[in-house]
Write an enzyme that holds these catalytic residues in place. Structure first.
Site, PDB file in Angstrom:
ATOM      1  N   LYS A   1       0.789  -1.199   0.137  1.00  0.00           N
ATOM      2  CA  LYS A   1      -0.096  -0.082  -0.065  1.00  0.00           C
ATOM      3  C   LYS A   1       0.959   1.502  -0.280  1.00  0.00           C
ATOM      4  O   LYS A   1       1.971   1.651   0.109  1.00  0.00           O
ATOM      5  CB  LYS A   1      -0.944   0.098   1.250  1.00  0.00           C
ATOM      6  CG  LYS A   1      -2.212   0.993   1.110  1.00  0.00           C
ATOM      7  CD  LYS A   1      -3.226  -0.215   0.452  1.00  0.00           C
ATOM      8  CE  LYS A   1      -4.658   0.425   0.445  1.00  0.00           C
ATOM      9  NZ  LYS A   1      -5.848  -0.379  -0.427  1.00  0.00           N
TER      10      LYS A   1
HETATM   11  P1  NAD Z   1     -13.002   7.628  -2.365  1.00  0.00           P
HETATM   12  O1  NAD Z   1     -11.901   8.739  -2.582  1.00  0.00           O
HETATM   13  O2  NAD Z   1     -13.195   7.156  -4.468  1.00  0.00           O
HETATM   14  O3  NAD Z   1     -14.434   7.682  -1.720  1.00  0.00           O
HETATM   15  C1  NAD Z   1     -14.361   7.725  -0.433  1.00  0.00           C
HETATM   16  C2  NAD Z   1     -15.801   8.595  -0.205  1.00  0.00           C
HETATM   17  O4  NAD Z   1     -16.000   8.891   1.100  1.00  0.00           O
HETATM   18  C3  NAD Z   1     -16.659  10.225  -0.161  1.00  0.00           C
HETATM   19  O5  NAD Z   1     -17.180  10.568  -0.771  1.00  0.00           O
HETATM   20  C4  NAD Z   1     -16.008  10.789   0.868  1.00  0.00           C
HETATM   21  O6  NAD Z   1     -16.809  11.938   0.904  1.00  0.00           O
HETATM   22  C5  NAD Z   1     -15.762   9.990   1.476  1.00  0.00           C
HETATM   23  N1  NAD Z   1     -15.152   9.859   3.235  1.00  0.00           N
HETATM   24  C6  NAD Z   1     -14.398  11.114   3.248  1.00  0.00           C
HETATM   25  N2  NAD Z   1     -13.963  11.019   4.633  1.00  0.00           N
HETATM   26  C7  NAD Z   1     -15.266  10.779   5.290  1.00  0.00           C
HETATM   27  C8  NAD Z   1     -15.771  10.669   6.645  1.00  0.00           C
HETATM   28  N3  NAD Z   1     -14.867  10.750   7.879  1.00  0.00           N
HETATM   29  N4  NAD Z   1     -16.452  10.689   6.840  1.00  0.00           N
HETATM   30  C9  NAD Z   1     -18.541   9.192   6.325  1.00  0.00           C
HETATM   31  N5  NAD Z   1     -17.329  10.126   4.526  1.00  0.00           N
HETATM   32  C10 NAD Z   1     -16.517  10.227   4.167  1.00  0.00           C
HETATM   33  O7  NAD Z   1     -12.617   6.144  -2.299  1.00  0.00           O
HETATM   34  P2  NAD Z   1     -13.144   4.917  -2.167  1.00  0.00           P
HETATM   35  O8  NAD Z   1     -12.328   4.481  -3.573  1.00  0.00           O
HETATM   36  O9  NAD Z   1     -14.408   4.549  -2.739  1.00  0.00           O
HETATM   37  O10 NAD Z   1     -12.363   3.732  -0.915  1.00  0.00           O
HETATM   38  C11 NAD Z   1     -13.086   3.765  -0.058  1.00  0.00           C
HETATM   39  C12 NAD Z   1     -12.641   2.726   0.926  1.00  0.00           C
HETATM   40  O11 NAD Z   1     -12.539   1.450  -0.083  1.00  0.00           O
HETATM   41  C13 NAD Z   1     -11.314   3.270   1.055  1.00  0.00           C
HETATM   42  O12 NAD Z   1     -11.189   2.806   3.139  1.00  0.00           O
HETATM   43  C14 NAD Z   1     -10.393   2.129   0.745  1.00  0.00           C
HETATM   44  O13 NAD Z   1      -9.616   2.067   1.620  1.00  0.00           O
HETATM   45  C15 NAD Z   1     -11.364   1.136   0.458  1.00  0.00           C
HETATM   46  N6  NAD Z   1     -11.249   0.178  -0.553  1.00  0.00           N
HETATM   47  C16 NAD Z   1     -10.932   1.294  -2.516  1.00  0.00           C
HETATM   48  C17 NAD Z   1     -11.223  -0.041  -3.184  1.00  0.00           C
HETATM   49  C18 NAD Z   1     -11.272   0.942  -4.319  1.00  0.00           C
HETATM   50  O14 NAD Z   1     -11.389  -0.160  -5.882  1.00  0.00           O
HETATM   51  N7  NAD Z   1     -11.357   1.978  -4.720  1.00  0.00           N
HETATM   52  C19 NAD Z   1     -10.781  -1.295  -3.368  1.00  0.00           C
HETATM   53  C20 NAD Z   1     -10.825  -2.035  -1.355  1.00  0.00           C
HETATM   54  C21 NAD Z   1     -10.866  -1.049  -0.637  1.00  0.00           C
END
Ligand code: NAD
Length: 418
Positions: A106
């Site tokens: 990561k």
């Molecule tokens: P992103 O940046 O596209 O979206 C994040 C969302 O969370 C946004 O809507 C933001 O406004 C909101 N957010 C941020 N801080 C917040 C808080 N304190 N309280 C509430 N909402 C909040 O990110 P993503 O790619 O959707 O990833 C989200 C989660 O999923 C992360 O934990 C990431 O590690 C995990 N994840 C993502 C992927 C991927 O393919 N993108 C894969 C596995 C896991």
């Protein structure tokens, strides 16, 4: 003493709980905990106004016993090396549980992408890629999107690395389709979250149609999870972003609401600025809603010892990485809350990344339908394994998932020798 354990503390204890059900020597235990490599470097950036900002870049490579390191890139202001160590470790267990030929890593930059112009972000991302270029590659370490990054950033990384390496799209996954990205990768994590939710409902003989769902975070993962769950007939009653959430007891018209949210986002407005009759709720209130499925899909640590006893959801699907801290995990299980761990619930992303990498190496593109079908089969297989191991050894789902993943890593380490 802090009530909220750090990501690294949570990680360590989740691993301890797996070791309780395995025979692991102290040396192997140390090897499994410690990262293979931790990289931190300066990233000074000349801003559009001529001033200089100093950021830091990170890449933690945890384990490569089953294949090259694999893991996302996060751009977020509240991130440091310790956090990446925990997230890299989680990736090792995730790729192992899904039986992918990868290890775990990561990385990212401690910046708030929302405060940077596109030119600044491109410069910063390409500089980051140049600094880690000697440590990454299709057979070494393959980055992908995570919070704050997406196909655009992956395209920049591909470009930066191509100058020295030649065009090799397998260097990074989650790219735009025009540059070798796999159709279906963008929506894969949310698709996987929705499919796992449906599998859990089926296991309980519960209809997914009409099941109530609250989702924290409508980014890539949360928004696609909402869309696919709504297609499956679930009733999405709450959605949020970092500023707060909206609630509709009768369930949203998800496609329409997501469209409005996307338009608002382009205007730098929050979900709570939607011109609608929906009730406004805080992120804390969203987590406490009485719903069938609570899906934290934003940052880690949001369900912790301070609010665990207020949760009313029957099942938590960990779409985010580490949304439930270890200190909250035990009381929730004791209260009868089912938790589907991140290393299974959000594994759709890395599994689709694997399928993208495979296509890149063959210089061949699958249809989106083929990718999602293959992904669903793999998730079903892993869920069946976790469910059966949980029943056989009387473990909760997280323990079962960790035990399966760690066993595979230990086997690979021993087969390779020292
Ligand atoms: P992103 O940046 O596209 O979206 C994040 C969302 O969370 C946004 O809507 C933001 O406004 C909101 N957010 C941020 N801080 C917040 C808080 N304190 N309280 C509430 N909402 C909040 O990110 P993503 O790619 O959707 O990833 C989200 C989660 O999923 C992360 O934990 C990431 O590690 C995990 N994840 C993502 C992927 C991927 O393919 N993108 C894969 C596995 C896991």
């Amino acid at each position: 003493m802090s009530l909220k354990d750090t990501p690294r503390e949570s990680c360590e204890r989740f691993l301890d709980h797996a070791f309780d059900h395995l025979t692991v020597s102290p040396e192997m235990s140390q090897l499994l905990r410690s990262p293979y490599r931790e990289i931190r470097f300066e990233l000074p950036l000349k801003r559009d106004d001529g001033s200089i900002s100093l950021f830091f870049g990170y890449r933690v490579q945890h384990n490569q016993s089953r294949g090259p390191f694999k893991g996302g890139l996060r751009f977020h202001q509240d991130i440091d090396l310790e956090h990446f160590v925990a997230l890299a470790q989680i990736m090792t267990w995730k790729t192992s549980l899904l039986d992918l030929p990868f290890g775990g890593a990561k990385g990212g930059i401690n910046c708030d992408p929302g405060t940077l112009s596109e030119r600044e972000l491109e410069t910063l991302t390409k500089r980051y890629a140049q600094r880690i270029s000697m440590f990454i590659g299709p057979d070494r370490d393959i980055p992908a999107p995570d919070m704050g990054t997406g196909p655009r950033e992956m395209a920049w990384i591909l470009d930066a690395c191509s100058h020295n390496e030649g065009f090799n799209p397998a260097i990074v996954t989650g790219k735009p389709v025009e540059l070798g990205g796999a159709p279906g990768r963008l929506e894969a994590t949310g698709y996987g979250v929705a499919q796992i939710t449906a599998m859990v409902a089926a296991e309980r003989n519960m209809a997914i149609e009409g099941a109530t769902v609250a989702i924290q975070g409508v980014g890539n993962v949360g928004a696609h999870a909402a869309g696919f769950l709504s297609e499956l007939g679930a009733k999405v009653v709450a959605l949020s972003d970092s500023h707060g959430g909206i609630y509709n007891a009768s369930g949203f018209d998800v496609n329409r609401t997501l469209e409005l949210i996307a338009q608002n986002k382009q205007r730098h407005k929050s979900i709570q600025d939607l011109n609608s009759d929906f009730d406004k709720i805080s992120n804390a209130e969203l987590l406490e809603l009485e719903v069938d499925f609570l899906i934290p899909a934003a940052v880690g640590g949001v369900i912790n010892e301070q609010n665990a006893d207020k949760l009313q959801a029957k099942t938590v699907i960990e779409a985010a990485n580490m949304p439930v801290t270890c200190k909250a995990d035990a009381p929730l299980h004791e209260n009868g809350t089912t938790i589907i761990p991140d290393i299974l619930a959000n594994a759709g992303g890395v599994t689709a990344s694997y399928l993208e990498w495979v296509q890149n190496r063959q210089r061949y593109q699958w249809s989106k339908e083929k990718l999602l079908e293959n992904l669903k089969e793999r998730l079903q297989r892993s869920w069946n394994l976790v469910r059966d191991r949980s029943a056989k050894d009387n473990l909760n789902y997280r323990q079962a998932a960790y035990v399966i993943a760690v066993e595979r890593i230990i086997k690979a380490i021993n087969l390779r020798g020292f």
